[in-house]
Each structure stands twice: as structure tokens, then as C-alpha cells.
Design a protein around this motif. Structure first.
Motif, PDB file in Angstrom:
ATOM      1  N   VAL A 112       0.865  -1.169   0.000  1.00 49.21           N
ATOM      2  CA  VAL A 112       0.000   0.000   0.000  1.00 49.21           C
ATOM      3  C   VAL A 112       0.914   1.236   0.000  1.00 49.21           C
ATOM      4  O   VAL A 112       1.550   1.546   1.020  1.00 49.21           O
ATOM      5  N   LEU A 113       0.955   1.942  -1.104  1.00 50.54           N
ATOM      6  CA  LEU A 113       1.930   3.018  -1.267  1.00 50.54           C
ATOM      7  C   LEU A 113       1.658   4.192  -0.336  1.00 50.54           C
ATOM      8  O   LEU A 113       2.584   4.847   0.151  1.00 50.54           O
ATOM      9  N   ARG A 114       0.391   4.494  -0.092  1.00 53.55           N
ATOM     10  CA  ARG A 114       0.067   5.638   0.765  1.00 53.55           C
ATOM     11  C   ARG A 114       0.109   5.291   2.242  1.00 53.55           C
ATOM     12  O   ARG A 114       0.164   6.189   3.090  1.00 53.55           O
ATOM     13  N   GLN A 115       0.015   4.006   2.576  1.00 54.43           N
ATOM     14  CA  GLN A 115      -0.007   3.607   3.985  1.00 54.43           C
ATOM     15  C   GLN A 115       0.813   2.322   4.146  1.00 54.43           C
ATOM     16  O   GLN A 115       0.266   1.214   4.227  1.00 54.43           O
ATOM     17  N   PRO A 116       2.124   2.455   4.200  1.00 52.47           N
ATOM     18  CA  PRO A 116       3.002   1.280   4.244  1.00 52.47           C
ATOM     19  C   PRO A 116       2.725   0.323   5.406  1.00 52.47           C
ATOM     20  O   PRO A 116       3.081  -0.858   5.326  1.00 52.47           O
ATOM     21  N   SER A 117       2.108   0.818   6.466  1.00 47.63           N
ATOM     22  CA  SER A 117       1.822  -0.067   7.605  1.00 47.63           C
ATOM     23  C   SER A 117       0.845  -1.176   7.227  1.00 47.63           C
ATOM     24  O   SER A 117       0.719  -2.174   7.944  1.00 47.63           O
ATOM     25  N   LEU A 118       0.151  -0.999   6.084  1.00 47.21           N
ATOM     26  CA  LEU A 118      -0.792  -2.019   5.619  1.00 47.21           C
ATOM     27  C   LEU A 118      -0.144  -3.035   4.684  1.00 47.21           C
ATOM     28  O   LEU A 118      -0.818  -3.953   4.213  1.00 47.21           O
ATOM     29  N   ASN A 119       1.140  -2.865   4.406  1.00 51.05           N
ATOM     30  CA  ASN A 119       1.839  -3.866   3.593  1.00 51.05           C
ATOM     31  C   ASN A 119       1.775  -5.227   4.285  1.00 51.05           C
ATOM     32  O   ASN A 119       1.854  -5.321   5.522  1.00 51.05           O
ATOM     33  N   ALA A 120       1.663  -6.292   3.494  1.00 50.58           N
ATOM     34  CA  ALA A 120       1.525  -7.620   4.109  1.00 50.58           C
ATOM     35  C   ALA A 120       1.948  -8.708   3.136  1.00 50.58           C
ATOM     36  O   ALA A 120       1.883  -8.540   1.914  1.00 50.58           O
ATOM     37  N   LEU A 121       2.361  -9.821   3.709  1.00 48.85           N
ATOM     38  CA  LEU A 121       2.634 -11.050   2.966  1.00 48.85           C
ATOM     39  C   LEU A 121       1.870 -12.165   3.663  1.00 48.85           C
ATOM     40  O   LEU A 121       2.206 -12.526   4.795  1.00 48.85           O
ATOM     41  N   ASN A 122       0.827 -12.659   3.024  1.00 50.40           N
ATOM     42  CA  ASN A 122      -0.018 -13.680   3.635  1.00 50.40           C
ATOM     43  C   ASN A 122       0.234 -15.038   2.978  1.00 50.40           C
ATOM     44  O   ASN A 122       0.153 -15.167   1.758  1.00 50.40           O
ATOM     45  N   VAL A 123       0.518 -16.029   3.809  1.00 54.46           N
ATOM     46  CA  VAL A 123       0.775 -17.386   3.328  1.00 54.46           C
ATOM     47  C   VAL A 123      -0.397 -18.270   3.760  1.00 54.46           C
ATOM     48  O   VAL A 123      -0.600 -18.500   4.963  1.00 54.46           O
TER      49      VAL A 123
END
Length: 227
Positions: free
Chosen positions: A8-19
Motif C-alpha cells: 500500500v503506497l500511501r499507507q506502508p503499515s498495511l503492507n503484508a505477505l499472507n501465506v
């Protein structure tokens, strides 16, 4: 089974890698509940970076059901920097609550003693009352050393077979149920039955595992390609 990366470019805290993971068990031994401690998820990517879990609580709760012998869930991980190609190793631990031996409780509805204990479980007929044209039978189940079996993992209690054995030996199935009490080591459920007013020689038949066994299984997943 699936790996999903989100940036998420505007809110990096929402970046995720889900396995996404699938876990299965023998049909004869459906777990009461499964949890994965998030703090114990550790591993590394192929470029040497550590695999880190997202900050999303203490446990991943995994639902179980007697209808199917597997469950799907996902491991919430932090999205790595740079461009690793795969998760080289991913370690974790599954904490399982397993059912003990299933026993049958038979309790008369009209009796001075309307309870029975087997192993760690006590089943009690708390009350029998009229509810319109039906009878409401209130059943309290207490379990010693219940752990989380009656907290986040309590669906197994509602799946336990319950019926009334009538005076002629036939059975009456309940027409619905409702929880009226809930504590860390006990639960109360009211069942509705369509039976005659004469309750003599009528018994509650309740089938349930009578103990909960805690178990731990460690797992290792290797060489998971990233998107």
C-alpha cells in the motif's frame, strides 16, 4: 497453498505477505481447537532477511468441524524489503486441544440426583420447565482443566449428540437450543423437546468427550516461492 503480497503506497503499515495454509487431521479425531502462537513464527528469506509476523494479536485461531477433516487459514507476515524470491524456511508451532474418550451420560429428568460425572466432566440437568407447548431442559456441563476448550474453542459442546429416552424406549430429538450460561470451565445450554407432561422414566442422553488433552506439533515449511 497460496501466497499473496500487498503493498500500500500511501499507507506502508498495511503492507503484508499472507501465506495460506491447509491443515488436516484424521476424521476419527477432530480437534476441539487449534491455535498458532504468532510470536513463534520464525524463518528467513533466500536473501538472508528474517521472516517476521505482523503485529496482529497473540494467536491465530483455527476453526475445526466434524463435517470436514481440514481447515484453511493464513499466516500474517510482514512484507520484506528488496526482492527475495522465496521463503527459504518458516517454523512454527500448532497448539492442539484434542478430545478424550467419548462417553454417554444418562440422567433421569425426575430424580433427587440429576447429575453424573465421568473423568473430568460433570453433566447436570439444572431445570425442566414448560415453554409454551414444549418442555425446556436446561443442561449444565462442567469440565475440569478446560483450558481454552470452553472459551474460544467451544463449538464441540454444541455438536455433542443430545436426546431424551422416553418411557417406552423411543427417543425424542431436541427442536432447538440456546446458551444461558457461560464460564471458563462450564456452559449451560437449554434444549427444547416436544414430549408429554409425564416426565417419569424419561432420561436425558448426552454424549461427549469427557476430557481435553493438550498437544503441540512443530512444523517446518520450506522453499515457498513469492509472487
Amino acid at each position: 497453498t497460496t501466497v499473496t503480497a500487498r503493498r500500500v503506497l500511501r499507507q506502508p503499515s498495511l503492507n503484508a505477505l499472507n501465506v495460506a495454509i491447509e491443515i488436516a487431521w484424521e476424521p476419527r479425531l477432530t480437534p476441539i481447537g487449534l491455535t498458532i502462537p504468532i510470536a513463534e513464527l520464525v524463518g528467513k528469506f533466500d536473501d538472508g532477511q528474517k521472516v517476521l509476523p505482523q503485529v496482529s494479536g497473540e494467536f491465530i485461531e483455527i476453526g475445526t468441524s466434524t463435517d470436514v477433516c481440514f481447515s484453511e487459514f493464513y499466516l500474517p507476515l510482514q512484507l520484506p524489503e528488496g526482492g527475495p524470491k522465496k521463503i527459504q524456511t518458516l517454523h512454527g508451532k500448532i497448539k492442539a486441544l484434542l478430545p478424550g474418550k467419548t462417553e454417554t451420560f444418562e440422567i433421569p429428568l425426575v430424580s433427587e440426583t440429576r447429575q453424573k460425572s465421568i473423568d473430568a466432566m460433570t453433566v447436570r440437568v439444572d431445570d425442566v420447565r414448560k415453554n409454551g407447548e414444549l418442555h425446556e431442559v436446561r443442561v449444565v456441563v462442567d469440565l475440569k482443566n478446560a483450558s481454552r476448550a470452553l472459551e474460544s474453542h467451544r463449538q464441540w459442546i454444541f455438536d455433542n449428540p443430545v436426546h431424551l429416552k422416553l418411557a417406552d424406549g423411543s427417543r425424542s430429538q431436541h427442536l432447538g437450543m440456546e446458551v444461558f450460561r457461560h464460564t471458563s470451565d462450564g456452559i449451560g445450554v437449554s434444549y427444547l423437546f416436544d414430549i408429554a407432561d409425564d416426565l417419569n422414566r424419561v432420561s436425558l442422553i448426552y454424549e461427549s468427550p469427557t476430557a481435553v488433552v493438550e498437544n503441540e506439533v512443530r512444523f517446518l515449511i520450506e522453499d515457498v516461492l513469492l509472487p
